[in-house]
Design an enzyme around this catalytic site. Structure first.
Site, PDB file in Angstrom:
ATOM      1  N   ASP A 142       0.689  -1.389  -0.125  1.00 13.08           N
ATOM      2  CA  ASP A 142       0.007  -0.024   0.152  1.00 13.08           C
ATOM      3  C   ASP A 142       0.836   1.237  -0.085  1.00 13.08           C
ATOM      4  OD1 ASP A 142      -2.441   1.388   0.089  1.00 13.08           O
ATOM      5  OD2 ASP A 142      -3.046   0.136   1.509  1.00 13.08           O
TER       6      ASP A 142
ATOM      7  N   ASP B 194     -10.538   1.934  -3.771  1.00 13.67           N
ATOM      8  CA  ASP B 194     -11.018   1.361  -2.401  1.00 13.67           C
ATOM      9  C   ASP B 194     -12.283   1.203  -2.485  1.00 13.67           C
ATOM     10  OD1 ASP B 194      -8.617   1.153  -1.326  1.00 13.67           O
ATOM     11  OD2 ASP B 194      -8.486   3.173  -0.326  1.00 13.67           O
TER      12      ASP B 194
END
Length: 687
Positions: free
Chosen positions: A434, A491
């Protein structure tokens, strides 16, 4: 002097009259017999009043100080900041079959432009600059290309949970400048540009396209000069090279050309990323169905709960279990512990071994989340090394975190040791990597440092797959994909939003690398509640996974999810190697695509009803990418999803049809009436 670089469907032709060479043609492939001398003559412009006596060249790097009226291709200075305006002269051409290096020189400087034809049909272009003394580079463009005189620009804009919106802009005198200065490719301005010809649609017309393969942001200039010529430049953000040096280079600029509409561009970009750029640990391995626990537990890790999720996920068809954020340091929320990549023994007294043993006993592999480029102020690493932070210490944090300065070898070494130790101790086949923080400064050295860290970890653990996630789709480019194997597009697990995002991203990204998960019934980012069938089929369009508390599933939802997952696993081998082609839907309420197998022997149509149509009945949906004279059997995979209002004799609801490719592409198919949030799935087999 003249040269040409060719792929199956594209030609770039160049010429020089003594200066830096310029592109005299970029577009669909020229005949082999094309006379380049005549082509160069045909590219010469006239002059008129108010102009200089010689038209300044729109070269591969237009030169400041040479009376060029547009944006220059390089902006240089001596180490002390004194402006440097070299007068380059062409020196020589070097290269082998399919590769051309054009070398120009000025006192103490060598400027090299590299063009290479790729077997995937793209041409890559790169600029390199070397000096016999340290100099400063404010701007260095990849080889500059001329833009066509008709049509429009299509580039990409987005935001968190709203990535990959296509923006259409007309050409006009002056400059369209787009600059991504966040230190990553960015949701805001991903590094793509399509130059669509007049009347270009998904399925017809001419188009050119560019993709700048750099993960640290970019600058794009699309300029129409006062004389009418047009140029496109791509490079690192302005001022990204913060130190004086003797060697500089741009990233690769990937170019492609299409005579079959936007889908021709999509076909080239998809195959180029999948078959050339991504370096697969095992290319023959099927793309496994994921279960990611993030939206089920967030930071609340309990072995018994996660083991139960693994059991339920395996029963539904999952093949990889991914433990997300919260396993390290003292990580109970997003305020601490980034940088401390050691197991949290409060949550995991025996380490991750018990969970991994259980996951493996179910026949699944195991993946783990990291965010190595970041650090929390509340961490042991930061307390020991505040000097390792990129930018000022009094900077504004993002998601309670700061960025580690990966230009420093000692920082990369520390991160390599920590991450590598975890990968060495545990049987991990997958890393979700990430990147949740924008950079406080623009610095190309940060991106080079990140690439070095990726490369070292890949070399040490070659069987581990890596997913690139950056607040969702904030770092998606060929530079990062040369080091990773999957991207997290957004997301947002809202299937309605994903339907549109996936369709637009398919202009650039293949199925095999595009992660798509079935989210919770109540979407965590939009609040929508959507049917399980729709959520499942949207995820099955790409690399499929689940991300929810599986205990919420009703019996019917579990049956639907299991059925769609089984369909994905039966079809993924040819889908992941095939091509996604967007369809020109005559109903704006319907977003549709066809995925065609590499051998053309089969296809699947996904037609998503995003909202209520204005007309009462569905409009015919024309397919593309088929053989006109071939016969195909087409069948509706999911007639059970028809609403009660669908009460007529629609043929596909009752059985297969046999039609020619010409019929399917000109007249199309009639689908049943659908409620919003319905996905029709139509399978086709060539007879």
């Amino acid at each position: 002097m003249h040269w040409r670089v060719d792929t199956q469907g594209q030609t770039i032709a160049l010429a020089t009259e003594g200066g830096i060479p310029e592109v005299i043609y970029w577009g669909p492939a020229l005949p082999e017999a094309e006379d380049l001398g005549q082509l160069a003559l045909a590219a010469r412009h006239d002059l008129t009043g108010g102009m200089l006596d010689i038209l300044p060249s729109l070269s591969l790097s237009p030169e400041p100080g040479r009376a060029f009226q547009g944006q220059p291709g390089h902006m240089l200075a001596e180490a002390d900041g004194t402006a440097l305006l070299p007068a380059f002269r062409f020196d020589r051409a070097e290269g082998t079959a399919g590769r051309l290096e054009l070398i120009s020189t000025a006192p103490g400087l060598v400027l090299t432009h590299v063009l290479q034809a790729r077997t995937t049909g793209t041409i890559t272009l790169q600029t390199r600059l070397s000096a016999d003394r340290p100099i400063r580079v404010q701007w260095l463009a990849a080889p500059v290309l001329p833009a066509p005189q008709s049509g429009e620009m299509i580039d990409v804009h987005g935001k968190w949970v709203g990535e990959f919106h296509l923006i259409r802009s007309p050409w006009a005198p002056g400059i369209r400048t787009r600059e991504a200065r966040t230190g990553r490719s960015g949701q805001e301005h991903p590094p793509y540009l399509i130059l669509a010809g007049e009347g270009c649609t998904n399925t017809r017309g001419e188009a050119l396209a560019l993709h700048y393969g750099w993960s640290g942001g970019h600058r794009m200039i699309a300029e129409e000069l006062p004389d009418g010529r047009r140029q496109v430049q791509f490079g690192h953000p302005l001022g990204a090279e913060t130190e004086a040096g003797t060697r500089f280079e741009t990233a690769e600029l990937i170019a492609c050309a299409s005579t079959t509409g936007l889908n021709g561009i999509a076909t080239l970009f998809q195959s180029d990323l999948r078959d050339r750029v991504v370096q697969w640990p095992d290319a023959a391995r099927p793309r496994p169905v994921h279960y990611n626990c993030w939206e089920a537990v967030y930071f609340d890790h309990k072995l018994d709960v996660l083991a139960e999720f693994a059991t339920r996920a395996a029963a539904l068809g999952a093949e990889r279990f991914v433990l997300d954020d919260g396993w390290f340091g003292k990580r109970d929320d997003d305020t601490s512990s980034l940088g401390d990549w050691a197991i949290d023994r409060r949550k995991w007294p025996e380490g991750l071994h018990p969970l991994i043993r259980h996951v493996h006993s179910l026949g699944m592999s195991f993946g783990l989340w990291f965010e190595p480029e970041m650090v929390n102020p509340d961490s042991d690493l930061y307390r020991a090394h505040p000097d390792w932070v990129l930018g000022p210490l009094d900077q504004t944090t993002g998601r309670n975190q700061m960025v580690l300065n990966l230009a420093l070898p000692e920082v990369r070494e520390s991160l390599f040791r920590q991450v590598s130790a975890v990968l060495a101790e545990y049987p991990i086949d997958y890393v979700k990597w990430d990147h949740n923080r924008l950079l406080p400064v623009v610095d190309a050295a940060q991106t080079r440092g990140a690439y070095d860290l990726f490369d070292r970890l890949r070399a040490a653990h070659p069987s581990v797959e890596i997913e690139s996630c950056a607040s969702g789709g904030g770092r998606i480019d060929s530079g990062i994909l040369a080091r990773t194997h999957r991207v997290w597009l957004s997301d947002s697990n809202d299937a309605l939003e994903r339907l549109r995002m996936q369709a637009d991203a398919a202009l650039f990204l293949p199925s095999a690398i595009t992660g798509s998960h079935v989210g919770p019934r109540h979407c965590h980012t939009s609040g929508r509640v959507l049917p399980m069938a729709f959520r499942s089929w949207v995820a099955a369009q790409r690399h499929m996974g689940f991300e929810m508390d599986l205990r919420e599933l009703t019996e019917d939802e579990a049956l639907t999810l299991g059925r769609v997952t089984a369909w994905y696993k039966e079809n993924r081998a040819w889908m992941m190697a095939g091509t996604i082609l967007r369809l020109d839907s005559d109903d704006p309420a319907v977003t549709a695509e066809v995925q065609v197998a590499a051998d053309g022997g089969r296809f699947v149509v996904f037609a998503g009803q995003a909202e209520t149509s204005r007309q009462s009945l569905p409009r015919p949906l024309r397919l593309t990418g088929l053989e006109p004279d071939a016969r195909y059997t087409v069948s509706l995979r999911n007639p059970e999803d028809a609403p009660r209002q669908s009460r007529g004799p629609n043929a596909l609801k009752n059985g297969p049809l046999t039609l020619t490719g010409r019929m399917l592409m000109t007249k199309g198919i009639l689908l049943p009436v659908a409620w919003p949030a319905t996905m029709w799935v139509v399978e086709g087999l060539k007879l």
